[in-house]
Structures are given as C-alpha cells and as structure tokens.
Design a protein around this motif. Structure first.
Motif, PDB file in Angstrom:
ATOM      1  N   ALA A  12       7.263   1.203   6.601  1.00 49.70           N
ATOM      2  CA  ALA A  12       7.601   1.160   5.175  1.00 49.70           C
ATOM      3  C   ALA A  12       6.954  -0.040   4.497  1.00 49.70           C
ATOM      4  CB  ALA A  12       9.120   1.116   5.002  1.00 49.70           C
ATOM      5  N   GLN A  13       6.699  -1.084   5.245  1.00 52.61           N
ATOM      6  CA  GLN A  13       6.144  -2.311   4.671  1.00 52.61           C
ATOM      7  C   GLN A  13       4.640  -2.230   4.438  1.00 52.61           C
ATOM      8  OE1 GLN A  13       7.690  -5.761   6.848  1.00 52.61           O
ATOM      9  NE2 GLN A  13       9.162  -4.299   7.694  1.00 52.61           N
ATOM     10  N   VAL A  14       3.985  -1.276   5.045  1.00 50.55           N
ATOM     11  CA  VAL A  14       2.541  -1.130   4.858  1.00 50.55           C
ATOM     12  C   VAL A  14       2.185   0.180   4.155  1.00 50.55           C
ATOM     13  CG1 VAL A  14       1.920  -2.641   6.766  1.00 50.55           C
ATOM     14  CG2 VAL A  14       2.273  -0.223   7.214  1.00 50.55           C
ATOM     15  N   SER A  15       3.195   0.956   3.758  1.00 47.78           N
ATOM     16  CA  SER A  15       2.983   2.217   3.044  1.00 47.78           C
ATOM     17  C   SER A  15       3.302   2.027   1.571  1.00 47.78           C
ATOM     18  CB  SER A  15       3.904   3.299   3.614  1.00 47.78           C
ATOM     19  OG  SER A  15       3.681   3.478   4.985  1.00 47.78           O
ATOM     20  N   HIS A  16       2.577   2.726   0.732  1.00 47.92           N
ATOM     21  CA  HIS A  16       2.820   2.679  -0.706  1.00 47.92           C
ATOM     22  C   HIS A  16       2.714   4.095  -1.255  1.00 47.92           C
ATOM     23  CE1 HIS A  16       1.941  -1.545   0.041  1.00 47.92           C
ATOM     24  NE2 HIS A  16       2.549  -1.799  -1.089  1.00 47.92           N
ATOM     25  N   GLN A  17       3.642   4.453  -2.118  1.00 53.09           N
ATOM     26  CA  GLN A  17       3.630   5.788  -2.706  1.00 53.09           C
ATOM     27  C   GLN A  17       2.718   5.857  -3.917  1.00 53.09           C
ATOM     28  OE1 GLN A  17       7.510   7.180  -3.721  1.00 53.09           O
ATOM     29  NE2 GLN A  17       6.841   9.285  -3.987  1.00 53.09           N
ATOM     30  N   GLN A  18       2.598   4.754  -4.654  1.00 50.17           N
ATOM     31  CA  GLN A  18       1.800   4.744  -5.871  1.00 50.17           C
ATOM     32  C   GLN A  18       0.686   3.710  -5.767  1.00 50.17           C
ATOM     33  OE1 GLN A  18       4.835   3.723  -8.635  1.00 50.17           O
ATOM     34  NE2 GLN A  18       5.391   5.854  -9.046  1.00 50.17           N
ATOM     35  N   LEU A  19      -0.469   4.059  -6.290  1.00 53.14           N
ATOM     36  CA  LEU A  19      -1.611   3.158  -6.282  1.00 53.14           C
ATOM     37  C   LEU A  19      -1.308   1.884  -7.067  1.00 53.14           C
ATOM     38  CD1 LEU A  19      -4.551   2.598  -5.514  1.00 53.14           C
ATOM     39  CD2 LEU A  19      -5.225   3.817  -7.597  1.00 53.14           C
ATOM     40  N   GLU A  20      -0.584   2.004  -8.154  1.00 50.77           N
ATOM     41  CA  GLU A  20      -0.258   0.830  -8.973  1.00 50.77           C
ATOM     42  C   GLU A  20       0.559  -0.191  -8.189  1.00 50.77           C
ATOM     43  OE1 GLU A  20       0.569   3.992  -9.902  1.00 50.77           O
ATOM     44  OE2 GLU A  20      -0.862   4.378 -11.510  1.00 50.77           O
ATOM     45  N   HIS A  21       1.512   0.299  -7.407  1.00 51.14           N
ATOM     46  CA  HIS A  21       2.347  -0.596  -6.595  1.00 51.14           C
ATOM     47  C   HIS A  21       1.494  -1.298  -5.531  1.00 51.14           C
ATOM     48  CE1 HIS A  21       6.290  -1.120  -4.117  1.00 51.14           C
ATOM     49  NE2 HIS A  21       5.953  -2.216  -4.759  1.00 51.14           N
ATOM     50  N   LEU A  22       0.577  -0.572  -4.935  1.00 51.05           N
ATOM     51  CA  LEU A  22      -0.338  -1.165  -3.949  1.00 51.05           C
ATOM     52  C   LEU A  22      -1.194  -2.250  -4.593  1.00 51.05           C
ATOM     53  CD1 LEU A  22      -1.692  -1.216  -1.134  1.00 51.05           C
ATOM     54  CD2 LEU A  22      -3.200   0.593  -1.968  1.00 51.05           C
ATOM     55  N   ILE A  23      -1.693  -1.998  -5.791  1.00 55.78           N
ATOM     56  CA  ILE A  23      -2.532  -2.984  -6.482  1.00 55.78           C
ATOM     57  C   ILE A  23      -1.731  -4.233  -6.830  1.00 55.78           C
ATOM     58  CG2 ILE A  23      -3.806  -3.425  -8.624  1.00 55.78           C
ATOM     59  CD1 ILE A  23      -4.721  -0.445  -8.453  1.00 55.78           C
ATOM     60  N   VAL A  24      -0.522  -4.058  -7.370  1.00 53.60           N
ATOM     61  CA  VAL A  24       0.319  -5.207  -7.717  1.00 53.60           C
ATOM     62  C   VAL A  24       0.646  -6.026  -6.470  1.00 53.60           C
ATOM     63  CG1 VAL A  24       2.616  -5.877  -8.543  1.00 53.60           C
ATOM     64  CG2 VAL A  24       1.263  -4.230  -9.822  1.00 53.60           C
ATOM     65  N   ALA A  72      21.789  10.014  -4.086  1.00 52.80           N
ATOM     66  CA  ALA A  72      20.336  10.170  -4.210  1.00 52.80           C
ATOM     67  C   ALA A  72      19.642   9.639  -2.959  1.00 52.80           C
ATOM     68  CB  ALA A  72      19.838   9.417  -5.435  1.00 52.80           C
ATOM     69  N   SER A  73      18.531  10.247  -2.629  1.00 52.98           N
ATOM     70  CA  SER A  73      17.791   9.783  -1.463  1.00 52.98           C
ATOM     71  C   SER A  73      17.170   8.421  -1.746  1.00 52.98           C
ATOM     72  CB  SER A  73      16.691  10.786  -1.085  1.00 52.98           C
ATOM     73  OG  SER A  73      15.752  10.880  -2.124  1.00 52.98           O
ATOM     74  N   VAL A  74      17.001   7.643  -0.696  1.00 53.71           N
ATOM     75  CA  VAL A  74      16.495   6.290  -0.821  1.00 53.71           C
ATOM     76  C   VAL A  74      15.085   6.239  -0.252  1.00 53.71           C
ATOM     77  CG1 VAL A  74      16.832   3.897  -0.122  1.00 53.71           C
ATOM     78  CG2 VAL A  74      18.803   5.337  -0.617  1.00 53.71           C
ATOM     79  N   GLU A  75      14.155   5.721  -1.032  1.00 53.31           N
ATOM     80  CA  GLU A  75      12.792   5.531  -0.568  1.00 53.31           C
ATOM     81  C   GLU A  75      12.523   4.043  -0.461  1.00 53.31           C
ATOM     82  OE1 GLU A  75      10.050   7.481  -3.112  1.00 53.31           O
ATOM     83  OE2 GLU A  75      10.924   9.441  -2.775  1.00 53.31           O
ATOM     84  N   CYS A  76      12.059   3.621   0.675  1.00 56.90           N
ATOM     85  CA  CYS A  76      11.721   2.213   0.895  1.00 56.90           C
ATOM     86  C   CYS A  76      10.263   2.144   1.291  1.00 56.90           C
ATOM     87  CB  CYS A  76      12.604   1.613   1.990  1.00 56.90           C
ATOM     88  SG  CYS A  76      14.329   1.548   1.573  1.00 56.90           S
ATOM     89  N   LEU A  77       9.408   2.010   0.312  1.00 57.30           N
ATOM     90  CA  LEU A  77       7.979   1.908   0.571  1.00 57.30           C
ATOM     91  C   LEU A  77       7.425   0.701  -0.148  1.00 57.30           C
ATOM     92  CD1 LEU A  77       6.797   5.601   0.123  1.00 57.30           C
ATOM     93  CD2 LEU A  77       7.142   4.388   2.253  1.00 57.30           C
ATOM     94  N   GLY A  78       6.485   0.041   0.493  1.00 52.24           N
ATOM     95  CA  GLY A  78       5.818  -1.083  -0.141  1.00 52.24           C
ATOM     96  C   GLY A  78       6.099  -2.390   0.559  1.00 52.24           C
ATOM     97  N   ALA A  79       5.297  -3.366   0.218  1.00 50.38           N
ATOM     98  CA  ALA A  79       5.356  -4.669   0.865  1.00 50.38           C
ATOM     99  C   ALA A  79       6.137  -5.693   0.057  1.00 50.38           C
ATOM    100  CB  ALA A  79       3.928  -5.176   1.105  1.00 50.38           C
ATOM    101  N   SER A  80       6.846  -5.253  -0.968  1.00 56.01           N
ATOM    102  CA  SER A  80       7.493  -6.201  -1.874  1.00 56.01           C
ATOM    103  C   SER A  80       8.459  -7.131  -1.167  1.00 56.01           C
ATOM    104  CB  SER A  80       8.216  -5.451  -2.993  1.00 56.01           C
ATOM    105  OG  SER A  80       7.301  -4.725  -3.760  1.00 56.01           O
ATOM    106  N   SER A  81       9.311  -6.603  -0.302  1.00 54.11           N
ATOM    107  CA  SER A  81      10.284  -7.477   0.365  1.00 54.11           C
ATOM    108  C   SER A  81       9.588  -8.476   1.279  1.00 54.11           C
ATOM    109  CB  SER A  81      11.325  -6.659   1.127  1.00 54.11           C
ATOM    110  OG  SER A  81      10.727  -5.819   2.077  1.00 54.11           O
ATOM    111  N   SER A  82       8.508  -8.074   1.918  1.00 53.58           N
ATOM    112  CA  SER A  82       7.740  -8.998   2.758  1.00 53.58           C
ATOM    113  C   SER A  82       7.120 -10.103   1.920  1.00 53.58           C
ATOM    114  CB  SER A  82       6.625  -8.245   3.484  1.00 53.58           C
ATOM    115  OG  SER A  82       7.147  -7.225   4.289  1.00 53.58           O
ATOM    116  N   LEU A  83       6.584  -9.724   0.774  1.00 53.23           N
ATOM    117  CA  LEU A  83       5.940 -10.701  -0.097  1.00 53.23           C
ATOM    118  C   LEU A  83       6.958 -11.654  -0.711  1.00 53.23           C
ATOM    119  CD1 LEU A  83       3.283  -8.379  -1.730  1.00 53.23           C
ATOM    120  CD2 LEU A  83       2.994  -9.970   0.165  1.00 53.23           C
TER     121      LEU A  83
END
Length: 121
Positions: A12-24, A72-83
C-alpha cells in the motif's frame, strides 16, 4: 489484512491509485530526502519509511470505520503516511528549513502545505 495478507501493508505504501497523488508524493519525497539522507543511513531510511507507513496504514484501517458511516470500504494507497513519518522525524531532529517551490518553508508550514495537497488529491 484480516485474512493474513500482511504484505498488503507494505504494498500500500508504494501503490498509488491516482497519478496526481503519485506526483504530489514524489515532490514531497524529493523535497525532504536530502536532509533525511544527512541524518539517517540507508537501512534506517527503509525502516522509518516502511515502519511509519505501516503505522499509518493500520491507523487508517482502524479509524476509517469509526469515522465513516455506512460501512464504506477503506482504501489505503500511497506513501503519505511514510512521508509524514519522515517529516515528523525531521521536525524533531532538524531546525533547517525546506526549499520548496522557490521559497524557504519552516517544517510546520511545509507539513501544512503537504497536508492540504494530500487532501486535494
């Protein structure tokens, strides 16, 4: 995670659902990696990245059903918490400013700006 798929916490920490989130997140990481590298070694960086990210994913999984009604289902994608784990470490260990978008930011200003960008993506 409930089914024993613990590797999902790391993925989950290296996956991103949206390109914008990956760029940020990429810009965020680019902005803070030089001071992190000055303070920590490679192994410590990996431990902080995946340890802080795992804490963020688990906290999100635990809090989301309590904050969201209707199951609601929970999605945990992205490196935000690591950062944010990196940023928290830097705020405790360094008094330097961050050079970002052509200006110097205090750690608090930088954290607030990143939080606003994360919410928007």
């Amino acid at each position: 995670v409930r089914k024993g798929r613990l590797w999902c916490i790391a993925l989950a920490q290296v996956s991103h659902q949206q390109l914008e989130h990956l760029i940020v997140n990429s810009l965020f990481m680019y902005s803070i990696m030089v001071p992190i590298q000055d303070l920590l070694g490679r192994r410590q960086i990996c431990c902080l990245y995946f340890g802080g990210g795992a804490c963020g994913v688990l906290l999100s999984l635990w809090l989301s059903p309590k904050l969201m009604s209707g199951g609601a289902s929970v999605e945990c994608l992205g490196a935000s918490s690591s950062l944010y784990a990196f940023l928290g470490y830097l705020m405790c260990k360094s008094s330097l400013v961050v050079r970002w978008l052509g200006r110097d930011w205090t750690w608090g200003e930088f954290a607030a700006a990143q939080l606003l960008l994360d919410i928007g993506t």
